[in-house]
Design a protein around this motif. Sequence first.
Motif, short mmCIF file in Angstrom:
data_model
loop_
_atom_site.label_atom_id
_atom_site.label_comp_id
_atom_site.label_asym_id
_atom_site.label_seq_id
_atom_site.Cartn_x
_atom_site.Cartn_y
_atom_site.Cartn_z
N GLY A 425 20.79 50.73 -18.25
CA GLY A 425 20.07 51.91 -18.69
C GLY A 425 19.89 51.92 -20.19
O GLY A 425 20.30 50.98 -20.89
N PRO A 426 19.27 52.97 -20.74
CA PRO A 426 19.04 53.05 -22.19
C PRO A 426 20.36 53.13 -22.96
O PRO A 426 21.37 53.64 -22.46
N GLY A 427 20.32 52.60 -24.17
CA GLY A 427 21.48 52.63 -25.04
C GLY A 427 22.47 51.51 -24.81
O GLY A 427 23.45 51.41 -25.54
N GLU A 428 22.22 50.65 -23.82
CA GLU A 428 23.11 49.53 -23.55
C GLU A 428 22.45 48.22 -23.99
O GLU A 428 21.22 48.11 -24.04
N ALA A 429 23.29 47.23 -24.27
CA ALA A 429 22.77 45.93 -24.71
C ALA A 429 23.75 44.84 -24.31
O ALA A 429 24.95 45.07 -24.17
N VAL A 430 23.21 43.64 -24.10
CA VAL A 430 24.02 42.43 -23.96
C VAL A 430 23.62 41.49 -25.08
O VAL A 430 22.45 41.44 -25.48
N VAL A 431 24.59 40.74 -25.59
CA VAL A 431 24.35 39.86 -26.73
C VAL A 431 25.04 38.53 -26.49
O VAL A 431 26.04 38.46 -25.77
N PRO A 432 24.54 37.43 -27.08
CA PRO A 432 25.22 36.13 -26.96
C PRO A 432 26.51 36.10 -27.76
O PRO A 432 26.76 36.92 -28.65
N THR A 433 27.33 35.10 -27.45
CA THR A 433 28.64 34.97 -28.09
C THR A 433 28.55 34.84 -29.62
O THR A 433 29.33 35.48 -30.33
N PRO A 434 27.62 34.03 -30.19
CA PRO A 434 27.59 33.92 -31.65
C PRO A 434 27.37 35.25 -32.36
O PRO A 434 27.92 35.46 -33.45
N LEU A 435 26.57 36.14 -31.78
CA LEU A 435 26.36 37.43 -32.42
C LEU A 435 27.62 38.28 -32.38
O LEU A 435 27.95 38.99 -33.35
N LEU A 436 28.35 38.23 -31.26
CA LEU A 436 29.63 38.93 -31.21
C LEU A 436 30.58 38.41 -32.28
O LEU A 436 31.26 39.18 -32.97
N THR A 437 30.62 37.08 -32.43
CA THR A 437 31.51 36.48 -33.42
C THR A 437 31.10 36.85 -34.84
O THR A 437 31.95 37.19 -35.67
N ALA A 438 29.79 36.80 -35.11
CA ALA A 438 29.30 37.08 -36.47
C ALA A 438 29.54 38.53 -36.87
O ALA A 438 29.80 38.82 -38.05
N THR A 439 29.45 39.45 -35.93
CA THR A 439 29.61 40.87 -36.24
C THR A 439 31.04 41.36 -36.03
O THR A 439 31.36 42.51 -36.37
N GLY A 440 31.90 40.51 -35.46
CA GLY A 440 33.27 40.92 -35.22
C GLY A 440 33.41 42.00 -34.16
O GLY A 440 34.37 42.77 -34.18
N THR A 441 32.46 42.06 -33.24
CA THR A 441 32.50 43.08 -32.20
C THR A 441 32.90 42.46 -30.87
O THR A 441 33.03 41.25 -30.76
N ARG A 442 33.07 43.29 -29.88
CA ARG A 442 33.41 42.84 -28.54
C ARG A 442 32.75 43.77 -27.53
O ARG A 442 32.15 44.78 -27.92
N ILE A 443 32.88 43.44 -26.26
CA ILE A 443 32.32 44.29 -25.22
C ILE A 443 32.96 45.67 -25.30
O ILE A 443 34.18 45.81 -25.40
N GLY A 444 32.10 46.68 -25.27
CA GLY A 444 32.55 48.05 -25.45
C GLY A 444 32.28 48.57 -26.84
O GLY A 444 32.27 49.79 -27.06
N GLY A 445 32.04 47.66 -27.80
CA GLY A 445 31.70 48.06 -29.15
C GLY A 445 30.22 48.41 -29.27
O GLY A 445 29.48 48.42 -28.28
N SER A 446 29.78 48.68 -30.46
CA SER A 446 28.39 49.09 -30.68
C SER A 446 27.80 48.34 -31.86
O SER A 446 28.51 47.84 -32.74
N LEU A 447 26.47 48.25 -31.86
CA LEU A 447 25.69 47.67 -32.93
C LEU A 447 24.62 48.66 -33.36
O LEU A 447 24.07 49.39 -32.52
N THR A 448 24.30 48.67 -34.63
CA THR A 448 23.23 49.52 -35.15
C THR A 448 22.06 48.64 -35.56
O THR A 448 22.22 47.75 -36.41
#
Length: 672
Positions: A425-448
């Motif tokens: 649904g809206p407001g959700e996203a999936v991202v590849p592993t390198p983007l998670l690593t570069a931003t220091g985020t994990r599943i359940g976190g958020s990106l702006t």
Amino acid sequence: MDRVALADGRWPARPGEIALSADAPLFAALGTRIGFAGPSGAPELTVVGVGRSVTGTADAWVVPSQMPALTAPGTGGHQMLYRLADSGTAAGIAAGGRAVTRGLPAGAVAGEQSWLTVRKNAERDTALYVPFLMAFGLLGLVMSVLVVGNVVASAVGTGTRRIGILKAVGLTPAQVVRAYAAQALIPAAAGTVLGVLAGHLLAVPVLAEAGEVYGTSSPAVAPWVDAAVAAGVLALVAATAWASARRAGRLRTVDALAVGRHTPTGHGRWAARVAGRLPLPLPVALGVVRPFARPARALAMGTAVLFGTVAVTFTVGMGASLGEVMAARAHDAADVVVPAPPPDFGSRGPGAGPGTDGGADVPPRAAPAAVAAAVEAAAGTGRHYSAATVRATVAGLTGTVDVHAFTGDASWGGYTMVSGRWIEGPGEAVVPTPLLTATGTRIGGSLTLGGLAEPVTVRIVGELLDPRKEGMQVFTDASTLAAARPDLTETSHHIAVAPGTDVDAYVDALGADLAPLGATARAGGLDGGSDMVVTLNALSAVLTLMLVAVAALGVLNGVLLDTRERIREIGVHKALGMTPRQTVAMVLTSVAVTGLAAGALGVPLGVALHGRVLPAMGESVGLGFPGSVIAVYDWAALVPLALGGLLIAGLGALPPAGWAARTRTATALRTE
């Protein structure tokens, strides 16, 4: 790193000449004349060379005096390439950048780029090779040690009487050891020379790929590498041969002269008694018990077959896993695709009327809703979704990333999840592993997401396997961007036809419906994969064949030695009525137990090696692999792989079996 390299031809030496970049959009053969529109007319330049640069230094090169004819006054710029004394760290690069720009006015520098960043990006692909080649290299070294040790030990075993004679005439134990070590070094030296030449040939595709990645001409193997390899191989052979030849030095002269060429008969009697009670043909029974009569020799052959089976199992799994990665990379399982129109499609030039571009009739840009309605109404449509791509910034990262916005359920489109789940649904996203690593985020976190009409915050619900764009991508629902980008028109549509629908007929019918809208349809499907994967598959196949050949040669050496020792016994069997076919069966079955045992053990070891190397390959390029990429083996494949050990053993034993079958009975009986 970025030495602009000349790949072909020469550099321009005078006005009217140009060298093109091999990676530039404009490319022409040497000698081609190309016209350029400039402020002073349309000069024609002759292509005299092809250059390469990993940083994309330029699309073309000319002499400085040619520039005024190609650029308007005041529109040119300068690009300076510096080599710094301290360039090994980011701090050193930054200090060098400040030093070379200190005297320039504010705003004079449009941007700068560090070679460390370029190197890190360029090494992403070639880093895949490191764990892969290390695994094959270790397998090859272990098998080389086994083969050399087996050959020297066999020479000592067959030359026991000769060793006794050498000692009787005065040779010391050390001299005997050196003699047998030298016997191994002579053919090893010839094999090393041939191996270095073959290595140069096998290195060509890898070096060519490295040249493409680094944007330069293909490098050559350095002479010091050849010298180091040759010295290392000969040292390995010498050490292995010396360890195996020590037995010759320890033999007592009297014992060596007394033993001669007679084979010890004390081993394996219990196995012979057990085989005699089994309902087996006599030749098969004689062959089955042979490994128990020579356990050390059977162990050496079995170890060679073991590593050959490991290599085959590892290669099969690697090919299947790379296929899964390429499917995830393409992730377009749609049967039919309606491509997005180009950004300037249907635009109007100055003075042009509606639906025209500079006077030429151009259909208006197709509205995504209209295309979606046509797809929905088409006979044979099963499932479908649309996708649009925009560029946005991500808080915490420099530059921009691709944001893919979907309308409809795209989970069936071939997207491979590493962990988490697909967007719902809206407001959700999936991202590849390198983007998670570069931003220091994990599943359940958020990106702006920035750079849009307004900031958009998305919650990460899944980790995706997607090596494209260096993993700098975000996948979300189109409604997430409704307020920030309400004008998404560069939209592609992806369709899965209903079961039983002919794809070509569907494409023709849908294309006719989309023609008034200015859209087209084409058959979808996965692409053939990247050059890197083709290279890896080719390398693994060649290296596996080499290891299998080495394993078969190890079996050949052991079986040939065993057959020569038993030739008089074989002659007795022939005199009692054994046929040539039965002789072949006896020799082949002598390696059957060894091959089956080695195959049964080699398959799980190969699976375990694959399970260690593949994640290491992923980590080297910052990717995480899901279980579907790693767990690629099934029982239908494992059983034939286990029987591969029997096949390798049979291939090695076949030549000695044929020799034994062809040997005349009288000749075999006269052998002492």
